[in-house]
Design a protein around this motif. Structure first.
Motif: not given
Ligand code: FES
Ligand code: FE
Length: 331
Positions: A142-154, A282-294, A313-315
């Motif tokens: 999965y090519e993911i256009s955000t930091s890996g940390y945003r992806a793990i946190e999700n 499921v990953i596609g649903q996540d990517l739409r959101i996590i790639e929008s995070q700024r 967990a995130s904190v």
């Protein structure tokens, strides 16, 4: 080379092992370095994709006779990285600096893992892969256009299920997140006793909505693994369990490659295509959101984001990353 030792000295999954075939150069990009991947007589090699002579990409050349042949002046490199032939001067020994830069590799769980530095630990554990009672499947890349940390946190986030995965992992009628346990140990972070109501908790068994128990282990900053107990027991009394590992190999601070390892001891088995299709959905649903995070880099040092009790967990994850001295891919 980047300066963040935590990531340099860790293992990252850059390809499926089957994608690196004998006699053909493959490429990957990890932590801003271009890599040449190839199969030598003794195993998979990951080299800096740069000829030390004049900097051409070795991956544009050939693999011939167990050697890498540079596309520019034809220098030939043995599997140990040494140049052994200079076509322009066949009677002179190659200079000592004529040596390719090699990195450590290992093949595990169907993936090729590379460490650009000195690995301080083994590849993240996936105990189900050694257990005959489990089937294991790799989904991705999965090519993911955000930091890996945003992806793990999700991956650690329960509260998004009803909104991002409605009808699958959550439902708007059951949005509540009950309290759960978080602990940071020398072996990483553990989230336990997390319960969440799910309408379709697994892709392999048809169940009506149930309360599912989650346990997460985050052994490395960019790898997390959950086990999911859907309350079923086999005839022999064994717990029916599903384990999912997400591991993220950064290309740079704001993008990378995600892999999902799925394991389960359910008797019911769907085909690989159905498992992959469900994971893609499921990953596609996540990517739409996590790639929008700024910002794309995870804010771990002072932030204008605020946290809710469901974000414990995130904190803790952010605090743990700070304690590890992580800088790359964070702000
Ligand atoms: Fe590779 Fe000259 S750049 S042989
Ligand atoms: Fe999600």
């Amino acid at each position: 080379m980047i300066g963040d030792r935590t990531l340099l000295d860790d293992w990252h999954a850059v390809a499926r092992t089957g994608d690196v075939v004998r006699g053909q150069p493959s490429v990957a990009r990890l932590l801003e370095e271009d890599l040449l991947l190839w199969r030598s007589p003794r195993g998979v090699e990951a080299w800096l994709d740069r000829c030390p002579h004049r900097g051409a990409k070795l991956s544009l050349g050939r693999i011939h006779g167990g050697r890498v042949v540079c596309p520019y002046h034809g220098l030939e490199y043995e599997a140990d990285g040494r140049c052994v032939r200079v076509p322009a001067h066949p009677d002179r020994p190659p200079p000592g600096q004529a040596r390719a830069t090699r990195f450590r590799t290992t093949e595990r769980y169907g993936l090729l893992w590379v460490c650009l530095g000195e690995p301080i630990r083994d590849v993240p554990p996936m105990p189900e892969s050694d257990d005959k009672g489990y089937w294991v499947h790799v989904a991705g890349r999965y090519e993911i256009s955000t930091s890996g940390y945003r992806a793990i946190e999700n991956f650690l986030d329960l509260a998004h299920f009803p909104f991002v995965h409605p009808g699958l992992l959550g439902e708007a009628s059951h949005p509540e997140v009950a309290d759960y346990d978080v602990e940071v140990t020398s072996d990483g972070m553990v989230v336990d006793n997390a319960r969440f109501w799910q309408p379709k908790p697994t892709n392999t068994i048809d169940l009506d909505g149930i309360d599912v128990s989650y346990r997460y282990h985050v052994p490395r900053p960019l790898t997390a693994r959950l086990t999911k107990d859907i309350g079923l027991r086999s005839a022999g009394g064994d717990v029916k369990r599903e384990a999912i590992m997400l591991t993220f190999a950064p290309i740079d601070e704001e993008s990378g490659i995600g892999w999902v390892l799925l394991a389960s001891n359910y008797d019911e088995q769907y085909g690989e295509e159905e498992i992959e299709a469900f994971t893609d959905l499921v990953i596609g649903q996540d990517l739409r959101i996590i790639e929008s995070q700024r910002p794309k880099r995870l804010p771990i040092r002072g932030t204008d984001e605020f946290s809710l009790p469901a974000d414990r967990a995130s904190v803790h994850y952010r605090r743990w990353l700070r304690s590890l001295g992580v800088t790359y891919g964070t702000v």
